[in-house]
Design an enzyme around this catalytic site. Sequence first.
Site, PDB file in Angstrom:
ATOM      1  N   ARG A   8     -38.370  59.187  -2.794  1.00 58.05           N
ATOM      2  CA  ARG A   8     -37.506  60.161  -2.117  1.00 58.05           C
ATOM      3  C   ARG A   8     -37.153  61.291  -3.094  1.00 58.05           C
ATOM      4  O   ARG A   8     -36.571  61.036  -4.151  1.00 58.05           O
ATOM      5  CB  ARG A   8     -36.245  59.425  -1.681  1.00 58.05           C
ATOM      6  N   HIS A  35     -23.615  58.445  -9.301  1.00 56.08           N
ATOM      7  CA  HIS A  35     -24.588  59.225  -8.530  1.00 56.08           C
ATOM      8  C   HIS A  35     -25.650  59.712  -9.500  1.00 56.08           C
ATOM      9  O   HIS A  35     -25.318  60.240 -10.577  1.00 56.08           O
ATOM     10  CB  HIS A  35     -23.918  60.420  -7.853  1.00 56.08           C
ATOM     11  N   GLU A  50     -18.259  54.290  -9.978  1.00 60.49           N
ATOM     12  CA  GLU A  50     -19.133  54.969  -9.012  1.00 60.49           C
ATOM     13  C   GLU A  50     -20.171  55.780  -9.771  1.00 60.49           C
ATOM     14  O   GLU A  50     -19.839  56.461 -10.736  1.00 60.49           O
ATOM     15  CB  GLU A  50     -18.295  55.894  -8.127  1.00 60.49           C
ATOM     16  N   ALA A  83     -24.811  58.436   0.384  1.00 61.98           N
ATOM     17  CA  ALA A  83     -24.039  59.383   1.200  1.00 61.98           C
ATOM     18  C   ALA A  83     -22.743  58.784   1.741  1.00 61.98           C
ATOM     19  O   ALA A  83     -21.834  59.525   2.132  1.00 61.98           O
ATOM     20  CB  ALA A  83     -24.897  59.895   2.348  1.00 61.98           C
ATOM     21  N   PRO A 137     -27.142  53.357   1.033  1.00 65.26           N
ATOM     22  CA  PRO A 137     -28.237  53.800   1.887  1.00 65.26           C
ATOM     23  C   PRO A 137     -29.228  54.732   1.190  1.00 65.26           C
ATOM     24  O   PRO A 137     -28.831  55.580   0.386  1.00 65.26           O
ATOM     25  CB  PRO A 137     -27.533  54.549   3.025  1.00 65.26           C
ATOM     26  N   ASN A 138     -30.465  54.513   1.516  1.00 67.68           N
ATOM     27  CA  ASN A 138     -31.605  55.341   1.084  1.00 67.68           C
ATOM     28  C   ASN A 138     -32.001  55.132  -0.371  1.00 67.68           C
ATOM     29  O   ASN A 138     -33.006  55.674  -0.822  1.00 67.68           O
ATOM     30  CB  ASN A 138     -31.346  56.840   1.346  1.00 67.68           C
ATOM     31  N   TYR A 180     -34.065  62.923  -7.731  1.00 65.60           N
ATOM     32  CA  TYR A 180     -33.654  61.566  -8.122  1.00 65.60           C
ATOM     33  C   TYR A 180     -34.553  60.925  -9.175  1.00 65.60           C
ATOM     34  O   TYR A 180     -34.281  59.812  -9.620  1.00 65.60           O
ATOM     35  CB  TYR A 180     -33.597  60.671  -6.874  1.00 65.60           C
ATOM     36  N   ASN A 230     -23.504  52.723  -6.475  1.00 66.18           N
ATOM     37  CA  ASN A 230     -23.958  54.016  -5.957  1.00 66.18           C
ATOM     38  C   ASN A 230     -23.875  53.935  -4.434  1.00 66.18           C
ATOM     39  O   ASN A 230     -24.746  53.360  -3.792  1.00 66.18           O
ATOM     40  CB  ASN A 230     -25.392  54.320  -6.396  1.00 66.18           C
ATOM     41  N   ARG A 284     -24.805  70.578  -5.660  1.00 69.11           N
ATOM     42  CA  ARG A 284     -25.640  70.560  -4.463  1.00 69.11           C
ATOM     43  C   ARG A 284     -24.826  71.071  -3.270  1.00 69.11           C
ATOM     44  O   ARG A 284     -23.943  71.899  -3.447  1.00 69.11           O
ATOM     45  CB  ARG A 284     -26.189  69.145  -4.266  1.00 69.11           C
TER      46      ARG A 284
HETATM   47  C1  DQA Z   1     -26.572  60.035  -4.453  1.00 64.72           C
HETATM   48  C2  DQA Z   1     -25.962  61.373  -4.023  1.00 64.72           C
HETATM   49  C3  DQA Z   1     -25.595  61.350  -2.553  1.00 64.72           C
HETATM   50  O1  DQA Z   1     -25.076  62.606  -2.178  1.00 64.72           O
HETATM   51  C4  DQA Z   1     -26.840  61.085  -1.724  1.00 64.72           C
HETATM   52  O2  DQA Z   1     -26.490  60.992  -0.367  1.00 64.72           O
HETATM   53  C5  DQA Z   1     -27.568  59.868  -2.168  1.00 64.72           C
HETATM   54  C6  DQA Z   1     -27.749  59.634  -3.586  1.00 64.72           C
HETATM   55  C7  DQA Z   1     -27.061  60.098  -5.916  1.00 64.72           C
HETATM   56  O3  DQA Z   1     -27.300  59.042  -6.472  1.00 64.72           O
HETATM   57  O4  DQA Z   1     -27.225  61.193  -6.446  1.00 64.72           O
HETATM   58  O5  DQA Z   1     -28.092  59.100  -1.361  1.00 64.72           O
HETATM   59  O6  DQA Z   1     -25.574  59.043  -4.363  1.00 64.72           O
END
Ligand code: DQA
Length: 380
Positions: A17, A99, A97, A76, A9-10, A22, A73, A106
């Site tokens: 964003r 990030h 995994e 959240a 997501p996102n 990021y 990735n 954070r």
């Molecule tokens: C993330 C870190 C997560 O905490 C966050 O919710 C994201 C992006 C990262 O790539 O740093 O959506 O996975």
Amino acid sequence: MRILLLNGPNLNLLGRRAPEVYGSDTLEDVAEQCHAHAGRLGHRLEEFQSNHEGELIDAIHAARETADGIVFNPGAYSHTSYALHDAIEAVGIPTVEIHISNVREREPWRRISVTEPACVYQIFGRGVAGYLDAISHLHYRKVHPPVTLPYGPHPDQVADLRLADGPGPHPVAVLVHGGGWTDPYTRDLMDGAAVDLAARGTATWNVEYRRIPPVGGWRDSMADVSAAVGALSSISGDHGLDLDRVTVIGHSAGAQLGFFAAKNASVRPAGFVALAGMLDLGNAGSGFDEIISAFLGDGGHARLPVVDPIRALPSGVPTVAVHGLMDRSVAPDQSRRFVEAALAAGDRSRLVEVPEADHMDVISPLAAGWEEVARACLGI
Ligand code: DQA
């Protein structure tokens, strides 16, 4: 190998964003870089992004037919989704995994990943470069799978053992990764070197260690690397390792740690090799002030006599300092000064300068100049 690049997501908003967290690359940019990197390593890559947990689960299930590795990735969802954990575990496809941000620096809730235990590795805080590192990790795992063994109770007190082919006992290269002693940089950085040296007949012991938590990590990091070298004595019998032919090889900040392990560990190595080593912390240049202060903690500079390799000579073991002349990160002068001081202190020591190599090339079998680096590591 067929690799699935999976984003949660996102992540479709990448580039727009919070670019201060990021970065400015879009998801399309990331996918393009991943395709190119996978292609260079001889692998095919497919990508999928969804904002929906169920769709991500379906994609993981479908990967049973279409992928041999997943770079994931979970966004959240990694902090909450036991369902994604179970999906990764159920299909059993090696999953890394990733990030982009440093989730350990954070909000506290981001430090927890419930998906990580189902994954073979986690990479965080390296920006979008982490995606490429994840692909490399899957690649090197496939070429030569490691056996990860603990040398202490902390989750970072582990090392990857890769045995060499043919009848032993085999010499051992202990690899100590760099990354400025900071959390995001871990032993996958040395995967390429570990696999390549093992293929040349040397078992490799690629060490993880505790890193800055958040300041003053020198004592733990140094103790861990020494303990990891010492731990070879308890595994050598089972794995046919020749303790008389152990070489400690450290890259960048890992060379600082490796030097003290070579000098102090209970297993006495036959040599120490620094690759682009931080060997003269007191004269590393102002660009390193912050990172060295974080490593040494309060009043850190007073500790230099016990943490700075050049001030702790002689080491009592033969040393080789390898440095790429294109290194814009750690100045080649550090290696030159170290070798000069080592010779003056009575150590056997030599300098190997690799004209075409930069800071990361000296740990990459794919880079120009690697042959020279590998030969130095093997004492040739
Ligand atoms: C993330 C870190 C997560 O905490 C966050 O919710 C994201 C992006 C990262 O790539 O740093 O959506 O996975």
